[in-house]
Design an enzyme around this catalytic site. Structure first.
Site, mmCIF file in Angstrom:
data_model
loop_
_atom_site.group_PDB
_atom_site.id
_atom_site.type_symbol
_atom_site.label_atom_id
_atom_site.label_comp_id
_atom_site.label_asym_id
_atom_site.label_seq_id
_atom_site.Cartn_x
_atom_site.Cartn_y
_atom_site.Cartn_z
ATOM 1 N N SER A 1 -4.654 6.149 4.918
ATOM 2 C CA SER A 1 -5.346 6.526 3.681
ATOM 3 C C SER A 1 -5.815 7.969 3.765
ATOM 4 C CB SER A 1 -6.548 5.615 3.465
ATOM 5 O OG SER A 1 -6.181 4.269 3.662
HETATM 6 N N1 SAH Z 1 -6.664 1.270 7.531
HETATM 7 C C1 SAH Z 1 -5.391 1.908 7.752
HETATM 8 C C2 SAH Z 1 -4.602 2.110 6.471
HETATM 9 C C3 SAH Z 1 -4.006 0.846 6.049
HETATM 10 S S1 SAH Z 1 -2.739 0.911 4.804
HETATM 11 C C4 SAH Z 1 -5.534 3.223 8.475
HETATM 12 O O1 SAH Z 1 -6.668 3.654 8.726
HETATM 13 O O2 SAH Z 1 -4.513 3.843 8.799
HETATM 14 C C5 SAH Z 1 -2.673 -0.790 4.460
HETATM 15 C C6 SAH Z 1 -2.132 -1.660 5.565
HETATM 16 O O3 SAH Z 1 -2.359 -3.008 5.208
HETATM 17 C C7 SAH Z 1 -0.610 -1.527 5.768
HETATM 18 O O4 SAH Z 1 -0.372 -1.191 7.099
HETATM 19 C C8 SAH Z 1 -0.092 -2.929 5.455
HETATM 20 O O5 SAH Z 1 1.010 -3.321 6.271
HETATM 21 C C9 SAH Z 1 -1.313 -3.781 5.739
HETATM 22 N N2 SAH Z 1 -1.365 -5.107 5.109
HETATM 23 C C10 SAH Z 1 -0.918 -5.485 3.888
HETATM 24 N N3 SAH Z 1 -1.175 -6.803 3.696
HETATM 25 C C11 SAH Z 1 -1.800 -7.256 4.818
HETATM 26 C C12 SAH Z 1 -2.312 -8.522 5.228
HETATM 27 N N4 SAH Z 1 -2.259 -9.601 4.450
HETATM 28 N N5 SAH Z 1 -2.892 -8.608 6.443
HETATM 29 C C13 SAH Z 1 -2.963 -7.533 7.273
HETATM 30 N N6 SAH Z 1 -2.494 -6.320 6.942
HETATM 31 C C14 SAH Z 1 -1.927 -6.174 5.729
#
Ligand code: SAH
Length: 233
Positions: A78
């Site tokens: 993000s």
């Molecule tokens: N917090 C992260 C950014 C995350 S982007 C950082 O600091 O880099 C969103 C993430 O959520 C993606 O990697 C995606 O694969 C994950 N995601 C989507 N659905 C999910 C679920 N049900 N459980 C766990 N992760 C999930």
């Protein structure tokens, strides 16, 4: 991703010092904008080298206000300002236990670990295998050995470590997943983007004596939550 212009991949050229300078400038900007207020979050943002959580070909863009692509399907780190946006709203503090849904790069988890300190606890859960390995590798390289990275469906939470003082969902949900509310301790706080592709609200939920209180904090743009309580894709 629509709504953001991702800069073109290129070989990294910036030095460690240049990136540190950008990090300091970013923190100053966040403070000026009123997005970053608490001392612990400020210290954490100054300490954690965001560039270390970003794939090499995007590393020079680490401090731009854009989300950048990560290994795996549909994962992004993000943009920088969204971390204080979430953690200030959550009032994340020393000694607390945080569950992060969506480990992505591991950057959010590393920041959280700096904020909660060594007597706190950070658990982060990622649904994509390749992405979770990327997060795990980054966190290991930077010696965040006590952050638990779980491969699984975070829309179900992670019961084994519940209850949590704070829960941070970093993917957009149709509504706040029930299991997460159950795993939040009384008086705990949860932040999650709620909505579909191009229209999401950052919802802050508090569990207090009278039940659940929710309010919208801001407009945000996140990748979609998958899994049992996510969007069916
Ligand atoms: N917090 C992260 C950014 C995350 S982007 C950082 O600091 O880099 C969103 C993430 O959520 C993606 O990697 C995606 O694969 C994950 N995601 C989507 N659905 C999910 C679920 N049900 N459980 C766990 N992760 C999930």
């Amino acid at each position: 991703m629509m709504g953001w212009v991702v800069p073109p991949p290129k070989k990294p050229q910036k030095t460690k010092e240049e990136l540190l300078e950008e990090r300091i400038e970013k923190v100053r900007w966040l403070v000026r904008e009123g997005l970053l207020r608490s001392e612990r979050i400020k210290k954490a943002m100054l300490k954690v080298p965001r560039e270390e959580f970003i794939p090499e070909m995007y590393r020079d863009y680490a401090y731009l206000e854009v989300p950048l692509p990560l290994p795996g399907s549909d994962a992004t780190v993000s943009c920088p300002h969204s971390y204080p946006l979430f953690y200030e709203a959550l009032e994340l503090e020393q000694d607390e236990k945080l569950l992060e849904v969506g480990a992505g790069s591991g950057y959010g988890a590393a920041l959280a670990r700096e904020i909660v300190g060594e007597d706190g606890r950070v658990v982060t859960i990622e649904i994509d295998k390749e992405t979770s390995e990327f997060a795990q590798k980054n966190l290991e390289r930077l010696r965040y050995d006590d952050i638990l990275v779980v491969l699984g469906d975070g829309s179900l939470g992670y019961d084994r470590e519940a209850p949590y003082d704070k829960i941070c969902v970093t993917a957009a949900c149709p509504k706040i997943p029930e299991p997460l509310i159950t795993q939040l301790r009384p008086y705990g706080r949860l932040a999650a983007p709620v909505g579909y592709r191009y229209s999401q609200d950052l919802i802050l939920l508090e569990k207090d004596r009278n039940g659940l209180k929710t309010k919208s904090v801001d407009k945000v743009l996140y990748v979609l939550l998958r899994g049992r309580y996510g969007w069916q894709m």
